[in-house]
Design an enzyme around this catalytic site. Structure first.
Site, PDB file in Angstrom:
ATOM      1  N   HIS A   7       0.843  -1.209   0.000  1.00 26.08           N
ATOM      2  CA  HIS A   7       0.000   0.000   0.000  1.00 26.08           C
ATOM      3  C   HIS A   7       0.880   1.262   0.000  1.00 26.08           C
ATOM      4  O   HIS A   7       0.901   2.036   0.971  1.00 26.08           O
ATOM      5  CB  HIS A   7      -0.906  -0.032   1.230  1.00 26.08           C
ATOM      6  N   GLU A  32      -0.488   1.272  -5.569  1.00 28.15           N
ATOM      7  CA  GLU A  32      -0.407   0.071  -4.736  1.00 28.15           C
ATOM      8  C   GLU A  32      -0.493  -1.194  -5.584  1.00 28.15           C
ATOM      9  O   GLU A  32      -1.570  -1.560  -6.047  1.00 28.15           O
ATOM     10  CB  GLU A  32      -1.600   0.063  -3.762  1.00 28.15           C
TER      11      GLU A  32
HETATM   12  O1  LIG Z   1      -7.880   3.543   5.777  1.00 26.15           O
HETATM   13  P1  LIG Z   1      -7.227   2.272   5.298  1.00 26.15           P
HETATM   14  O2  LIG Z   1      -7.835   1.027   5.895  1.00 26.15           O
HETATM   15  O3  LIG Z   1      -5.736   2.307   5.515  1.00 26.15           O
HETATM   16  O4  LIG Z   1      -7.470   2.170   3.743  1.00 26.15           O
HETATM   17  C1  LIG Z   1      -7.044   3.194   2.904  1.00 26.15           C
HETATM   18  C2  LIG Z   1      -7.441   2.908   1.454  1.00 26.15           C
HETATM   19  O5  LIG Z   1      -6.795   1.742   1.031  1.00 26.15           O
HETATM   20  C3  LIG Z   1      -6.948   1.402  -0.371  1.00 26.15           C
HETATM   21  O6  LIG Z   1      -6.329   2.351  -1.162  1.00 26.15           O
HETATM   22  C4  LIG Z   1      -8.414   1.270  -0.707  1.00 26.15           C
HETATM   23  O7  LIG Z   1      -8.579   1.147  -2.107  1.00 26.15           O
HETATM   24  C5  LIG Z   1      -9.222   2.446  -0.203  1.00 26.15           C
HETATM   25  O8  LIG Z   1     -10.601   2.167  -0.388  1.00 26.15           O
HETATM   26  C6  LIG Z   1      -8.927   2.708   1.261  1.00 26.15           C
HETATM   27  O9  LIG Z   1      -9.663   3.838   1.695  1.00 26.15           O
END
Ligand SMILES: O=P(O)(O)OC[C@H]1O[C@H](O)[C@H](O)[C@@H](O)[C@@H]1O
Length: 294
Positions: free
Chosen positions: A159, A270
């Site tokens: 990520h 990501e």
């Molecule tokens: O807030 P988190 O659980 O770290 O996720 C953060 C982000 O991760 C990814 O990029 C997903 O595609 C998003 O939908 C999400 O909002």
């Protein structure tokens, strides 16, 4: 030089620091094996780390490269969103794995199933994470192995939060004519015909298909790949999806560990195997790799 665990000046938590002879550096927290900093030889911060990130050894770190395994999002409500790896305490491995190539410095981190992970997800797993720093190049590889006796399904993703000078002028190459699932449009599929992706509102897309190098125009480039190895069989390439994310105004405000204005300064690119679950047989390994060139 032998690597050791020290206390991070940024997080106050246990970390491993890698220093390149050219002045570049990387810091990896044992919490989640999250790379929280990658600085180039000229001192530029390649990775975004939120000023509001929480470093309490429990919450996932908002920024750097959190590791998503064995689920992306929360299809299985019994497990935390984005899985168990990003909030687990990893260990620095004594075993070097593949030795670092000349001019690189490298660390390996490991995580296996535990009572805690088995309570959330009933499968044995073995993860190894290689962090390799070259001259203004960071390579990270997450190896997922099934040490058990039954196959299981999983998703995995790196990520990566990249810094950008200003999101409103940022453009990302690499997605022209690639199909994507729009997570903001009921997971419907579309094709991106633009030569460069830009940002004028929240973006949360899973690009899935033939994707080459992806990069912020005038900035960082990322190369993504995944290979599957089975005992006694040749390596097989696995198609890699790439999630593109910027929370924009409303979502930024809804995140407690992210500043209201910080969406201006970051974009997540990501790589993962997330558009579908993959089955991993006993003894198999999936190796998901991202090379970040600054
Ligand atoms: O807030 P988190 O659980 O770290 O996720 C953060 C982000 O991760 C990814 O990029 C997903 O595609 C998003 O939908 C999400 O909002």
């Amino acid at each position: 030089m032998a690597l050791g665990v020290t206390t991070s000046a940024t997080t106050g938590q246990p970390c491993v620091a890698l220093a390149h002879p050219n002045g570049g550096s990387v810091e990896v927290q044992l919490h989640g094996a999250t790379v929280t900093s990658f600085k180039t030889s000229s001192g530029n911060d390649v990775l975004f780390l939120s000023e509001k990130a929480v470093f309490n050894g429990a919450k996932a770190i908002r920024g750097g490269i959190p590791l998503v395994f064995p689920q992306f999002g929360q299809p299985d409500k019994a497990m935390p969103s984005h899985g168990v790896a990003r909030t687990a305490t990893w260990s620095l491995s004594e075993e070097e794995g593949e030795p670092a190539v000349e001019g690189h410095v490298k660390a390996n981190f490991v995580l296996g199933h535990s009572e805690e992970t088995l309570a959330k997800w009933p499968h044995s797993f073995s993860l190894r994470y290689e962090v390799d720093l070259g001259a203004d190049v960071l390579s990270v590889t997450l190896h997922v192995t099934n040490p058990g006796e039954e196959a299981f399904d999983f998703q995995a993703l790196l990520h990566t939060y990249l810094t950008v000078p200003e999101i409103e002028g940022a453009k990302v190459n690499g997605f022209q004519n690639v199909q994507y699932i729009d997570q903001l449009e009921n997971n419907e599929s579309f094709k991106d015909e633009r030569p460069q992706a830009d940002f004028t509102r929240e973006v949360d897309r899973i690009y899935a298909g033939e994707i080459g190098d992806v990069g912020v125009v005038g900035g960082t480039t990322v190369t993504n790949s995944c290979e599957k190895t089975a005992p006694g069989a040749a390596e097989v390439c696995v198609p890699v999806d790439v999630v593109l994310w910027n929370p924009w105004i409303a979502k930024a405000k809804s995140l407690g560990d992210f500043g209201d204005e910080e969406y201006h300064k970051m974009v997540c690119i990501e790589p993962g195997i997330v558009s579908k679950s993959h089955s991993i047989a006993p003894g198999e390994t999936f190796s998901l790799k991202q090379v970040i060139t600054a």
